[in-house]
Design an enzyme around this catalytic site. Sequence first.
Site, PDB file in Angstrom:
ATOM      1  N   SER A 179       0.783  -1.227   0.000  1.00 32.05           N
ATOM      2  CA  SER A 179       0.000   0.000   0.000  1.00 32.05           C
ATOM      3  C   SER A 179       0.817   1.280   0.000  1.00 32.05           C
ATOM      4  CB  SER A 179      -0.946   0.010   1.207  1.00 32.05           C
ATOM      5  OG  SER A 179      -0.220  -0.062   2.421  1.00 32.05           O
ATOM      6  N   HIS A 207      -5.897  -3.825  -1.312  1.00 29.69           N
ATOM      7  CA  HIS A 207      -5.696  -2.754  -2.290  1.00 29.69           C
ATOM      8  C   HIS A 207      -5.775  -3.270  -3.730  1.00 29.69           C
ATOM      9  CE1 HIS A 207      -4.660   0.647   0.342  1.00 29.69           C
ATOM     10  NE2 HIS A 207      -4.195  -0.273   1.153  1.00 29.69           N
ATOM     11  N   LYS A 238     -12.533  -0.255   1.173  1.00 28.71           N
ATOM     12  CA  LYS A 238     -11.810   0.464   0.116  1.00 28.71           C
ATOM     13  C   LYS A 238     -12.646   0.408  -1.165  1.00 28.71           C
ATOM     14  CE  LYS A 238      -7.207   0.068   2.144  1.00 28.71           C
ATOM     15  NZ  LYS A 238      -7.637  -0.339   3.485  1.00 28.71           N
TER      16      LYS A 238
END
Length: 389
Positions: A179, A207, A238
């Site tokens: 990340s 991610h 996310k």
Amino acid sequence: MREDLAGTIGEIREAGLYKSERVITSPQNSAISVANGNKVLNFCANNYLGLADHPEVIQAAKDALDEWGFGMASVRFICGTQAIHKQLEDALSNFLGQEDSILYSSCFDANGGLFETLLGPEDAVISDELNHASIIDGIRLCKAKRYRYKNRDMADLEAQLKDAADARYRLIATDGVFSMDGYVAPLDEICDLAERYDALVMVDDSHAVGFVGPNGGGTPELFGVSDRVDVITGTLGKALGGASGGYVSARREIVELLRQRSRPYLFSNSLAPAVTAASLKALELIGGSSELRDRLKANTERFRTKMTEAGFDVLPGDHPISPVMIGDAAEAGRLADKLLELGVYVIGFSYPVVPHGKARIRTQLSAAHTTEDVDQAVAAFIEARAALA
């Protein structure tokens, strides 16, 4: 103790490492309002697909409040499991190509409850040196022997696997996407080594899930190894709606054991019904069209190209995480403050989030950004650099 704490906080401030929390006064989106009343472009949220403020996702959450209530007031095995929790677990399993899934309050909890459940003193876990803090903390909770390999270094991983040859079980743990850098783990090579040395593979794909891979299935799908990865952990906070919650998606027996013994699962309240329903809607939107993924890819390519042409040091890659390297922590903080003045919301990342001397502006692209937003952000970087030169 109060004096000691105040002294430590003062040292953090003097080193330029103090992290202030800016207050936003609007929903999360590509453009947000901040406490002083200004509206600025947001280039630092993990809102990859722009679903955090998507009207269909919001409506799904509202409908769930009416149908399922506000909260469960219970853990799952007592009286905290609703039909929508099972629906979301099934949807995640199908989307990720895994046998079963289990929901957690966060991916931090998912990683925190994984390793001690699966591994004992006779086992070994081999972890990438740049893995997320939740993986590191989860590994600390288990009694397995610990090995660490250099970031994405397959020769070093193989050496650690050889050193762990006498363990009962060997588990390789890696982020799918790191990340702080936007680098992608070479899962095909990792799976090859795992099969050669009889090891399991665990990937935290927080991610990546939702937008990486042909259908958004994450890094295992990107490398064509979904059936060779044993454990996938991830977040709903996310790309999958941007709220909260996490999951483990894995072999059926692994998930079944986690339901019996994983402490963050057994001792934490169930995921809120509104979050669960909204996450289901997010998965539906992602599976129904590639439009958001295509837009995110185009925005990422445009930003990276224009920033590089302007002479900024952007770490290589094609991930929406596009770190602009600064080096000095205080300088990164000043640049972020200047960019905010110019209408672009970003944050300077410094130690302990990244190593000393590698401070950066971790710029993140979203499908919610327009072409004009991207160009405005690049222009602001150029102006801010000139002003601080």
